[in-house]
Design a protein around this motif. Sequence first.
Motif, short mmCIF file in Angstrom:
data_model
loop_
_atom_site.label_atom_id
_atom_site.label_comp_id
_atom_site.label_asym_id
_atom_site.label_seq_id
_atom_site.Cartn_x
_atom_site.Cartn_y
_atom_site.Cartn_z
N ASN A 234 -4.35 -4.40 11.92
CA ASN A 234 -4.70 -4.49 10.48
C ASN A 234 -5.60 -3.22 10.11
OD1 ASN A 234 -4.77 -5.53 8.01
ND2 ASN A 234 -6.71 -6.51 7.97
N ILE A 235 -5.12 -2.11 10.82
CA ILE A 235 -5.83 -0.86 10.42
C ILE A 235 -5.05 -0.04 9.33
CG2 ILE A 235 -6.30 1.55 11.15
CD1 ILE A 235 -6.62 0.22 14.07
N LYS A 236 -5.65 0.30 8.25
CA LYS A 236 -4.97 0.81 7.24
C LYS A 236 -5.86 1.65 6.21
CE LYS A 236 -6.00 -3.40 4.59
NZ LYS A 236 -7.02 -3.93 5.68
N ASP A 237 -5.29 2.45 5.39
CA ASP A 237 -5.88 3.10 4.52
C ASP A 237 -5.55 2.49 3.15
OD1 ASP A 237 -7.02 5.13 6.20
OD2 ASP A 237 -5.21 6.39 5.81
N ASN A 238 -6.70 2.12 2.48
CA ASN A 238 -6.49 1.49 0.99
C ASN A 238 -6.81 2.55 0.00
OD1 ASN A 238 -6.17 -0.93 2.33
ND2 ASN A 238 -7.75 -2.00 1.28
N TYR A 239 -5.76 2.52 -1.21
CA TYR A 239 -6.06 3.54 -2.27
C TYR A 239 -5.82 2.21 -3.44
CZ TYR A 239 -5.11 6.87 0.89
OH TYR A 239 -5.25 7.91 2.30
N PHE A 240 -6.62 2.64 -4.56
CA PHE A 240 -6.55 1.79 -5.74
C PHE A 240 -6.16 2.76 -6.64
CE2 PHE A 240 -9.14 -0.76 -3.03
CZ PHE A 240 -8.57 -2.24 -3.32
N ILE B 290 -2.61 -0.66 -9.04
CA ILE B 290 -1.82 -0.92 -7.71
C ILE B 290 -2.79 -0.58 -6.64
CG2 ILE B 290 0.28 -0.17 -6.35
CD1 ILE B 290 1.06 -1.27 -8.92
N GLU B 291 -2.92 -1.40 -5.82
CA GLU B 291 -3.51 -1.33 -4.45
C GLU B 291 -2.42 -0.84 -3.32
OE1 GLU B 291 -6.39 -3.68 -1.34
OE2 GLU B 291 -5.17 -4.86 -2.53
N VAL B 292 -2.74 0.40 -2.99
CA VAL B 292 -1.65 0.79 -1.99
C VAL B 292 -2.13 0.59 -0.63
CG1 VAL B 292 -0.14 2.87 -1.04
CG2 VAL B 292 -0.61 2.49 -3.70
N LYS B 293 -1.61 -0.09 0.23
CA LYS B 293 -2.27 -0.30 1.73
C LYS B 293 -1.09 0.45 2.74
CE LYS B 293 -4.51 -4.46 0.88
NZ LYS B 293 -4.96 -5.63 1.76
N GLU B 294 -1.65 1.79 3.25
CA GLU B 294 -0.78 2.31 4.22
C GLU B 294 -1.28 1.92 5.48
OE1 GLU B 294 -0.34 6.39 3.03
OE2 GLU B 294 -0.75 6.06 1.04
N ALA C 121 0.56 5.82 -8.87
CA ALA C 121 0.52 5.03 -7.64
C ALA C 121 1.56 5.89 -6.57
CB ALA C 121 0.38 3.58 -7.62
N ILE C 122 2.64 5.59 -7.03
CA ILE C 122 3.96 6.06 -6.08
C ILE C 122 3.85 7.56 -5.93
CG2 ILE C 122 6.52 6.32 -5.84
CD1 ILE C 122 6.35 3.29 -6.63
N LYS C 123 3.66 8.47 -7.03
CA LYS C 123 3.45 9.79 -6.79
C LYS C 123 2.37 10.14 -5.98
CE LYS C 123 1.98 13.87 -9.43
NZ LYS C 123 1.30 13.93 -8.47
N ASN C 124 1.10 9.54 -6.12
CA ASN C 124 0.03 9.81 -5.16
C ASN C 124 0.46 9.70 -3.69
OD1 ASN C 124 -1.25 10.66 -7.22
ND2 ASN C 124 -2.69 9.15 -7.44
N TYR C 125 1.32 8.32 -3.46
CA TYR C 125 1.62 8.06 -2.09
C TYR C 125 2.35 9.10 -1.54
CZ TYR C 125 4.85 6.29 1.43
OH TYR C 125 5.79 5.92 2.41
N GLN D 271 0.31 -4.87 -5.17
CA GLN D 271 -0.24 -4.39 -4.02
C GLN D 271 1.15 -3.79 -3.36
OE1 GLN D 271 -1.40 -8.05 -1.56
NE2 GLN D 271 -3.48 -7.16 -1.56
N LEU D 272 1.00 -2.67 -2.95
CA LEU D 272 2.28 -2.01 -2.31
C LEU D 272 1.77 -1.87 -1.01
CD1 LEU D 272 5.02 -0.62 -2.37
CD2 LEU D 272 3.70 1.47 -2.99
N LEU D 273 2.52 -2.42 0.14
CA LEU D 273 2.15 -2.45 1.65
C LEU D 273 3.22 -1.89 2.44
CD1 LEU D 273 1.55 -6.36 1.70
CD2 LEU D 273 -0.30 -4.58 1.32
N ILE D 274 2.74 -0.75 2.95
CA ILE D 274 3.49 0.24 3.53
C ILE D 274 3.31 0.21 5.26
CG2 ILE D 274 4.40 2.68 3.47
CD1 ILE D 274 3.36 2.84 0.62
#
Length: 189
Positions: free
Chosen positions: A161-167, A150-154, A173-177, A122-125
Amino acid sequence: MEAIDFMNQSIYLKQPGTVDDITSHPKFVLIRPDGTILYSDTSNDGKIISIHGKKVKCTHHEHYMAKLVENYFPEKQELANKIEQGNIYAPIFEFLGEGNVLFNNTTTYEGPTFFLHGIHGQLLIPENPTDAQNEAIAQLDPYINYFKEIEVKEYQDVAYNIKDNYFEDGSVAIKNYFDRHSVHAKARH
């Protein structure tokens, strides 16, 4: 990558690992707003470590979190108490609320789960990552690009706890972030 190995209180010098080199997989990473990377890898799993003067076998995320708090956030005794009680979520949300980026390896390495599902994290941003944090996230990429998912939580609002989740596959994962960040920045102007 310039990072501090927070478990051993030294500069982290290992090169990015591979799917097969389990001991170099990142376990827990905290990136401060100034871009400082506090890094640990799975090579500490199973080692005897000292946490607040007690010897324990490092087997769970709570041991990594306790060592991080002990070594780099000694003023946060309340967090140390919560971790000791088995609550690792309160520290994670407190760190996010303070503007830190977190990476958490969520892989189950034992039994058939590892062979069926591979390496996950998980990458939590936080809501407004700094430029220094984004540079550090880019440095983290080769250390997680071989992860299966990688679950990216922005987060837009950590308190609610409002976030956008991307799997995403670890290799993108980081390029798409950064691509999403670029699109959002253009939309705001």
